[in-house]
Design a protein around this motif. Structure first.
Motif, PDB file in Angstrom:
ATOM      1  N   VAL A 154      -1.176  -7.033  -5.011  1.00 56.22           N
ATOM      2  CA  VAL A 154       0.028  -7.870  -4.847  1.00 56.22           C
ATOM      3  C   VAL A 154       1.107  -7.163  -4.018  1.00 56.22           C
ATOM      4  N   CYS A 155       1.072  -5.825  -3.979  1.00 58.27           N
ATOM      5  CA  CYS A 155       2.076  -5.073  -3.206  1.00 58.27           C
ATOM      6  C   CYS A 155       1.391  -4.003  -2.346  1.00 58.27           C
ATOM      7  N   PRO A 156       0.485  -4.396  -1.441  1.00 58.83           N
ATOM      8  CA  PRO A 156      -0.304  -3.400  -0.695  1.00 58.83           C
ATOM      9  C   PRO A 156       0.553  -2.438   0.122  1.00 58.83           C
ATOM     10  N   ASP A 157       1.650  -2.939   0.720  1.00 59.61           N
ATOM     11  CA  ASP A 157       2.480  -2.070   1.556  1.00 59.61           C
ATOM     12  C   ASP A 157       3.161  -0.980   0.736  1.00 59.61           C
ATOM     13  N   LEU A 158       3.485  -1.295  -0.531  1.00 61.80           N
ATOM     14  CA  LEU A 158       4.163  -0.323  -1.383  1.00 61.80           C
ATOM     15  C   LEU A 158       3.195   0.694  -1.979  1.00 61.80           C
ATOM     16  N   VAL A 159       1.969   0.281  -2.172  1.00 62.54           N
ATOM     17  CA  VAL A 159       0.981   1.153  -2.818  1.00 62.54           C
ATOM     18  C   VAL A 159       0.261   2.039  -1.800  1.00 62.54           C
ATOM     19  N   SER A 160       0.033   1.526  -0.609  1.00 61.46           N
ATOM     20  CA  SER A 160      -0.777   2.225   0.398  1.00 61.46           C
ATOM     21  C   SER A 160      -0.354   3.675   0.649  1.00 61.46           C
ATOM     22  N   PRO A 161       0.949   3.981   0.761  1.00 60.22           N
ATOM     23  CA  PRO A 161       1.334   5.374   1.031  1.00 60.22           C
ATOM     24  C   PRO A 161       0.901   6.374  -0.049  1.00 60.22           C
ATOM     25  N   HIS A 162       0.558   5.887  -1.209  1.00 65.21           N
ATOM     26  CA  HIS A 162       0.199   6.783  -2.317  1.00 65.21           C
ATOM     27  C   HIS A 162      -1.312   7.035  -2.401  1.00 65.21           C
ATOM     28  N   MET A 163      -2.096   6.343  -1.561  1.00 63.13           N
ATOM     29  CA  MET A 163      -3.550   6.380  -1.703  1.00 63.13           C
ATOM     30  C   MET A 163      -4.147   7.760  -1.457  1.00 63.13           C
TER      31      MET A 163
ATOM     32  N   LYS B  17      -8.404  -1.639   3.794  1.00 59.18           N
ATOM     33  CA  LYS B  17      -7.905  -2.250   5.031  1.00 59.18           C
ATOM     34  C   LYS B  17      -6.591  -1.607   5.461  1.00 59.18           C
ATOM     35  N   ALA B  18      -5.691  -1.363   4.502  1.00 57.96           N
ATOM     36  CA  ALA B  18      -4.357  -0.863   4.821  1.00 57.96           C
ATOM     37  C   ALA B  18      -4.358   0.608   5.205  1.00 57.96           C
ATOM     38  N   ASN B  19      -5.355   1.360   4.757  1.00 57.76           N
ATOM     39  CA  ASN B  19      -5.337   2.813   4.956  1.00 57.76           C
ATOM     40  C   ASN B  19      -6.741   3.301   5.312  1.00 57.76           C
ATOM     41  N   PRO B  20      -7.263   2.909   6.448  1.00 53.88           N
ATOM     42  CA  PRO B  20      -8.668   3.212   6.788  1.00 53.88           C
ATOM     43  C   PRO B  20      -8.996   4.704   6.855  1.00 53.88           C
ATOM     44  N   SER B  21      -8.044   5.545   7.272  1.00 50.89           N
ATOM     45  CA  SER B  21      -8.351   6.974   7.388  1.00 50.89           C
ATOM     46  C   SER B  21      -8.582   7.603   6.015  1.00 50.89           C
ATOM     47  N   VAL B  22      -7.728   7.249   5.050  1.00 49.80           N
ATOM     48  CA  VAL B  22      -7.910   7.743   3.691  1.00 49.80           C
ATOM     49  C   VAL B  22      -9.199   7.183   3.111  1.00 49.80           C
ATOM     50  N   ALA B  23      -9.450   5.911   3.391  1.00 57.65           N
ATOM     51  CA  ALA B  23     -10.659   5.272   2.882  1.00 57.65           C
ATOM     52  C   ALA B  23     -11.912   5.966   3.410  1.00 57.65           C
ATOM     53  N   GLN B  24     -11.877   6.365   4.686  1.00 60.22           N
ATOM     54  CA  GLN B  24     -13.059   7.015   5.274  1.00 60.22           C
ATOM     55  C   GLN B  24     -13.333   8.368   4.614  1.00 60.22           C
TER      56      GLN B  24
ATOM     57  N   SER C 114       3.589   6.714  -9.905  1.00 58.45           N
ATOM     58  CA  SER C 114       3.812   8.127 -10.208  1.00 58.45           C
ATOM     59  C   SER C 114       3.371   8.469 -11.629  1.00 58.45           C
ATOM     60  N   CYS C 115       3.338   7.455 -12.495  1.00 57.57           N
ATOM     61  CA  CYS C 115       2.848   7.667 -13.866  1.00 57.57           C
ATOM     62  C   CYS C 115       1.327   7.532 -13.957  1.00 57.57           C
ATOM     63  N   LEU C 116       0.760   6.627 -13.146  1.00 56.93           N
ATOM     64  CA  LEU C 116      -0.684   6.350 -13.241  1.00 56.93           C
ATOM     65  C   LEU C 116      -1.526   7.452 -12.594  1.00 56.93           C
ATOM     66  N   ILE C 117      -1.030   8.041 -11.508  1.00 55.56           N
ATOM     67  CA  ILE C 117      -1.831   9.043 -10.786  1.00 55.56           C
ATOM     68  C   ILE C 117      -2.216  10.223 -11.673  1.00 55.56           C
ATOM     69  N   PRO C 118      -1.273  10.821 -12.447  1.00 53.94           N
ATOM     70  CA  PRO C 118      -1.684  11.935 -13.328  1.00 53.94           C
ATOM     71  C   PRO C 118      -2.728  11.529 -14.369  1.00 53.94           C
ATOM     72  N   ILE C 119      -2.644  10.280 -14.839  1.00 52.77           N
ATOM     73  CA  ILE C 119      -3.630   9.812 -15.826  1.00 52.77           C
ATOM     74  C   ILE C 119      -5.020   9.778 -15.179  1.00 52.77           C
TER      75      ILE C 119
ATOM     76  N   LYS D 297      -3.206  10.486  -2.447  1.00 55.03           N
ATOM     77  CA  LYS D 297      -3.136  11.306  -3.660  1.00 55.03           C
ATOM     78  C   LYS D 297      -4.124  10.870  -4.742  1.00 55.03           C
ATOM     79  N   CYS D 298      -4.598   9.637  -4.650  1.00 55.95           N
ATOM     80  CA  CYS D 298      -5.369   9.137  -5.812  1.00 55.95           C
ATOM     81  C   CYS D 298      -6.614   8.336  -5.487  1.00 55.95           C
ATOM     82  N   MET D 299      -6.964   8.177  -4.229  1.00 56.62           N
ATOM     83  CA  MET D 299      -8.097   7.304  -3.874  1.00 56.62           C
ATOM     84  C   MET D 299      -9.384   7.737  -4.583  1.00 56.62           C
ATOM     85  N   GLN D 300      -9.669   9.034  -4.558  1.00 56.70           N
ATOM     86  CA  GLN D 300     -10.936   9.496  -5.128  1.00 56.70           C
ATOM     87  C   GLN D 300     -10.959   9.348  -6.648  1.00 56.70           C
TER      88      GLN D 300
END
Length: 850
Positions: free
Chosen positions: A741-750, A782-789, A711-716, A752-755
C-alpha cells in the motif's frame, strides 16, 4: 578446672571442673532472662579456652549417665561445633580420647545419645579423614557383629552419617586396606533385614537404599539376597519400613531395571500389594512405579496377566475414601449452592492439609497410571476393564456415588488410549460390533451421570465427556442431538464449580464437531438455555466469564441465520460489561480485568464470524471509544484482546474506526517500541497484526507511521530465531502489506531487510495473509531491482515455499517477477544461477518460469 599439663597416664576429667561445666549446661537450659543467659554463655566461652574443654564435653555426652539426657545432648552439640573449628589443632592425646568416648557412646541405651555420637563421629571423619582414625571401620564392623542392639543401631547411625557427609569414603579402594568398606558393611547389613528388632530392620534398609543408584559391587553381586529382603520387609507392620521397600523398588526400576527383570513377577506382586496399602502416602508412592516401569522399557507383556488386579486397585484408589475431609458435604444434592472453598482447585493441595493432599494426589496418580495402561495396551485392557466399570456404574445404595464417580473418571482417563477400541474405524467389518457397543455404553454412562444429583459425580462426568469429545471428534456427529440435550438439561441446576466444568465440556464439543453444529435444530437446543443462564447473572458475577468463554467457542462454529438472532443481545451485554468495568476502574484501578478481556475476546469472535451483522451493531454503540480506552489499559491481557478486536474491526468495518484511527495507530505502534517486548509478546503480536489489517483498509492513515513501524519490524526479522514464530510471521506479513500500500515509503528500507524478510516469508503458512505479503514483495522487486537482484536466492526460496498460489492475480505477478529476473541477467548468468539453486527450490519455482 585448670589448663592442661603433662600427665603420666591417660586423660581423666577433674571432678570440680566437670561439675562446673555440667552446672553451666543445666543453667543454660533454664528459662533465665537474657542478661543471665549471656553471663552463662560467657562462662562457657571462658572454659572453651582450655585445651581439654572438648574432652569434658565428650565425657558428659558418653559417660555421664546421671546427667539428664537433654543436657548430654547439649554437650554433644557443643562438642560437634567445637571440633569443626579446632579438631586439626588439638593434641593427638585429646583427639584419641574424644574418639574413644564417641565410640563408647554408640552403645548407649538412649537413641538420642547414639545419634549425637554418630553425627560427631561423621564430623571427625570429615575433618581428619579415615587415615586419622584407622580403627574406626574395624570397630563399627565389630559393633555390627556384637549382638548388642544398641551397638548395632549406633554403628548403623554412624555409617549413615558418614555416607551423607563423605559419600565417596565408603566406596573407595583407599579407605580400608585396599578394600571398599561398603562391600563389607553391606554383607553385614543384609542380615539385619531378618532382625527381631524393628528399628534395626529399618536402619539397615535405609542405609542400603542409599547405594542403589551407585550400585557398588557388593550390592550388585548380592542383588538376589537384597530383593529377597525387600519382599520380606514389604510385609513389615511398620509403614515406614514398607515405604523404604517401595522407595527401593522405584529406584531400582528407574536406574537399574536389569536387576529386577529376572525377578519381575515377584516385583510386580510386591508393588501391587504396596499400591493397595492402607497407608495413603505409601500407596501414592507405590502408584508411581507403573509409569517408571514403562519408562524403563521393560516388555509390557510381563504385566499382562496382572492387568485385572492392577486395574481393580487403581480404580479403587480413584474412589473417594469414607473418611476424606473433602467429602464433608459430598452427599449434598445439586440444589445446594457451592461454598467458596468448593470453588478452589482441589489439586495441587496446600501443605496445610497434607492428608487431603495425599488423597487428591493418590486419585490423580492412579488416574495417570491408568492412562499409561490404556496407551500401552490400548483396547486390549477393555476386556478386563469394562466389566469392572459396568459393575460400578450399576451400584446402588447411599455410598454408590463413590463407585460411580470413580468409574466415570476412569472412563474419561482411558478414552485417549482406547478410543479405537471403543469406536472402531468405519471401514472395518461388522466383527467390531462389540466396539460400537462399548463406545455407546461409555457415552451413555457419561450422559446419564451428567444429570446425577451428586455434585462430584456431575463434575467427573463432564470432565470425562470432554476428554471423550476431544478423542472421538467428528465421530460424535450421529449422537450430537442427544449429547446436546443431556448437556443443556441440567445447566439450570448446576452450581458454580460444575457450571465451569460443563461449559468446558460444551466448548470442547463445539471445537470437536465444528461446522456439524451449525444446524437450526442444534442451535435451538444449545443457545436458549445458555442465554437464560447468562441473564441470571449480574454483570459483576464471575460465573459470567465462564459463559462468555463458552460463547466465544460457540460463535466460531455457528454462522447460521438461526444464531444471528442472538447476536444483538450478546453484543449489547458485552458492551454493558466493558462500560461498567471501565467506570468501576476509575474508583478501583485494580479491579478484575477478566470481565473486559473475556468480553473483548467474544466481540472479536463475533466480528470475525458475522461480518454483515456486526457493522450496524458497532455503529449504534460506543464500542470505538471504549476500545480506544482498552488499548491504553495498563493490563497487558486487556491490551492484547483490544488489539485483536481492533484488527477484526479493521477488516469488517474500518469506516467506523474514524476519526480515531490515528490514535489507534499511535497505540499499536507503541507496543512494538517497548524494550524487551518479549515480556508482552502476545500484546505486540496482536498489535503487529492489527497494523497490517489497518494498512490494507486505511492506507492513507498509515503513511505517517510507516518508517517507525519498519524500524521496529526489521530487528524482529533479523533476530527471528530468538522470537516467537507467530511474531516473526506477523511481522513478515505486516511488512508485506505496508510494502503493497505504501511502496515508495517502504522501498528505501529494503536493503536492510530483503533477505531476512524472504527467509521469514518462506516459513509462513499459505493463506490470504501470505498472499497480501507477497503482493508487497512483488511491489518491492519492481521498485528496487538492484536490491532484489542481490537477494535473488532468497526471493526464489520464498516463492518456492508456496504449495499453490490460489489468487490468479498474485500468480501472474509472481511469474512476472521471475521473468523480470531472467531479463536482468545474461543467459549464461541465469543458467549458472539455476544450476547452483537447491534442487527442491528449483523444482518448485519451475511453474513460475513459464
Amino acid at each position: 578446672m585448670r589448663r592442661t599439663i603433662t600427665r603420666l597416664g591417660p586423660w581423666q576429667p577433674h571432678e570440680e571442673g566437670l561439675n562446673q561445666i555440667i552446672l553451666l549446661l543445666l543453667l543454660d537450659n533454664l528459662p533465665f532472662s537474657t542478661v543471665i543467659r549471656i553471663q552463662i554463655r560467657m562462662q562457657l566461652l571462658h572454659f572453651s579456652l582450655f585445651d581439654d574443654f572438648n574432652n569434658y564435653l565428650a565425657f558428659i555426652l558418653s559417660r555421664a549417665k546421671d546427667v539428664p539426657v537433654e543436657i548430654r545432648k547439649v554437650a554433644g552439640l557443643l562438642l560437634k561445633n567445637g571440633l569443626m573449628a579446632v579438631y586439626n589443632l588439638m593434641e593427638p592425646e585429646h583427639q584419641q580420647y574424644i574418639k574413644l568416648q564417641l565410640l563408647y557412646g554408640l552403645g548407649e541405651a538412649d537413641q538420642h545419645i547414639r545419634s549425637t555420637c554418630g553425627t560427631t563421629i561423621s564430623n571427625v571423619v570429615q575433618q581428619g579423614g579415615i587415615s586419622g582414625w584407622p580403627e574406626l571401620f574395624h570397630t563399627l564392623l565389630h559393633f555390627l557383629n556384637s549382638g548388642d542392639p544398641n551397638r548395632n543401631g549406633g554403628a548403623m547411625d554412624a555409617l549413615s552419617k558418614i555416607s551423607e557427609n563423605t559419600p565417596e569414603l565408603l566406596d573407595s579402594d583407599d579407605a580400608w586396606s585396599g578394600q571398599r568398606p561398603i562391600n563389607k558393611f553391606l554383607l553385614e547389613l543384609f542380615e539385619f533385614f531378618h532382625s527381631p528388632h524393628a528399628n534395626l530392620r529399618k536402619l539397615s534398609l535405609r542405609f542400603v537404599n542409599k547405594y542403589i543408584i551407585s550400585m557398588p559391587s557388593g550390592l550388585y553381586t548380592s542383588k538376589n539376597k537384597y530383593l529377597d529382603g525387600l519382599f520380606l520387609l514389604a510385609n513389615e507392620p511398620d509403614a515406614a519400613v514398607r515405604k523404604l521397600v517401595c522407595t527401593a523398588l522405584l529406584q531400582l526400576v528407574e536406574f537399574h531395571p536389569s536387576v529386577l527383570e529376572p525377578r519381575l513377577k515377584d516385583v510386580i506382586e510386591c508393588m501391587l500389594q504396596l499400591n493397595k496399602d492402607n497407608n495413603d502416602v505409601l500407596a501414592l508412592e507405590a502408584c508411581g512405579f507403573w509409569s517408571k516401569y514403562w519408562d524403563a522399557q521393560i516388555p509390557p507383556e510381563n504385566l499382562r496377566e496382572y492387568l485385572p488386579h492392577l486395574t481393580l486397585i487403581l480404580l479403587s484408589n480413584m474412589a473417594y475414601p469414607n473418611d476424606d475431609d473433602l467429602l464433608a458435604d459430598a452427599e449434598e444434592d445439586e440444589s445446594i449452592p457451592d461454598r467458596y472453598q468448593d470453588l478452589k482447585p482441589q489439586l495441587p493441595c496446600s501443605d496445610e492439609d497434607d492428608d487431603t493432599c495425599t488423597i487428591c494426589n493418590l486419585r490423580k496418580c492412579s488416574a495417570s497410571a491408568l492412562d499409561v495402561l490404556s496407551n500401552v495396551f490400548g483396547a486390549k485392557i477393555l476386556l478386563t476393564f469394562m466389566p469392572i466399570i459396568e459393575a460400578n456404574l450399576s451400584a446402588t445404595g447411599d455410598e454408590a456415588w463413590r463407585d460411580k464417580e470413580a468409574a466415570v473418571l476412569a472412563l474419561g482417563v482411558i478414552a485417549r488410549g482406547c478410543i479405537n477400541g471403543l469406536y472402531p474405524r468405519l471401514s472395518e467389518d461388522s466383527g467390531n460390533k462389540k466396539g460400537y457397543e462399548q463406545f455407546d455404553m461409555v457415552l451413555t454412562a457419561f450422559l446419564q451421570r451428567i444429570s446425577d444429583t451428586n455434585k462430584l459425580v456431575q463434575g467427573a462426568a463432564c470432565s470425562a465427556l470432554a476428554i471423550l469429545e476431544e478423542e472421538a471428534a467428528e465421530k460424535l456427529a450421529p449422537r450430537l442431538k442427544e449429547i446436546l440435550q443431556h448437556l443443556m438439561h441440567p445447566l439450570g441446576e448446576y452450581q458454580k464449580r460444575n457450571l465451569r466444568i460443563i461449559c468446558d465440556a460444551i466448548g470442547t464439543l463445539v471445537d470437536a464437531v465444528g461446522e456439524e453444529l451449525d444446524q437450526p435444530v442444534y442451535v435451538e437446543i444449545l443457545i436458549p438455555p445458555l442465554i437464560q443462564k447468562w441473564q441470571n447473572f449480574s454483570i459483576f458475577d464471575k460465573d459470567l466469564l465462564t459463559l462468555l468463554e463458552c460463547f466465544t467457542s460457540i460463535v466460531q462454529a455457528l454462522r447460521s441465520i438461526e444464531f444471528s438472532q442472538f447476536t444483538e443481545h450478546l453484543f449489547s451485554r458485552c458492551i454493558t460489561i466493558i462500560e461498567a468495568q471501565q467506570q468501576l476502574a476509575k474508583a478501583h484501578p485494580f479491579s478484575d480485568k477478566d470481565f473486559v478481556t473475556c468480553s473483548l475476546d467474544f466481540l472479536s469472535g463475533l466480528t470475525g464470524c458475522f461480518h454483515n451483522g456486526i457493522e450496524s451493531l458497532v455503529l449504534q454503540s460506543n464500542l470505538r471509544d471504549m476500545l480506544l480506552k482498552c488499548c491504553r489499559d495498563g493490563a497487558p491481557d486487556v491490551r492484547q484482546s483490544a488489539f485483536g478486536l481492533l484488527g477484526d474491526l479493521a477488516r469488517v468495518c474500518p469506516i467506523h474506526l474514524h476519526p480515531r484511527v490515528p490514535e489507534f495507530l499511535y497505540l499499536v505502534v507503541k507496543q512494538l517500541k517497548i524494550p524487551k517486548f518479549e515480556k508482552t509478546i502476545s500484546v505486540a503480536n496482536n498489535a503487529c497484526w492489527a497494523i497490517g489489517e489497518l494498512a490494507v483498509q486505511v492506507p492513507q492513515e498509515i503513511s505517517p507511521f510507516v518508517a517507525t513501524v519498519i524500524s521496529c519490524l526489521i530487528p524482529i526479522l533479523h533476530q527471528s530465531e530468538g522470537v516467537v514464530k507467530s511474531m516473526v510471521e506477523n511481522s513478515a506479513i505486516t511488512l508485506g502489506r505496508l510494502a503493497f500500500v505504501c511502496p515508495d515509503l517502504v522501498s528505501p528500507h529494503m536493503e536492510k531487510c530483503m533477505q531476512s524478510w524472504c527467509i521469514s516469508l518462506s516459513t509462513t503458512r499459505d493463506g490470504i495473509e501470505k498472499e497480501d505479503a507477497f503482493k508487497g514483495l512483488c511491489a518491492m522487486v519492481k521498485a528496487n531491482p538492484s536490491v532484489a537482484q542481490s537477494s535473488l536466492v532468497y526471493v526464489c526460496k520464498a516463492i518456492a515455499s508456496w504449495t499453490k498460489i490460489w489468487s490468479t492475480e498474485l500468480n501472474t505477478e509472481v511469474c512476472k517477477v521471475m521473468h523480470d529476473y531472467q531479463q536482468m541477467l545474461t543467459n549464461e548468468a541465469w543458467d549458472k544461477f539455476m544450476s547452483d539453486l537447491d534442487p527442491l527450490v528449483k523444482a518448485n519455482i519451475a511453474k513460475y518460469l513459464v
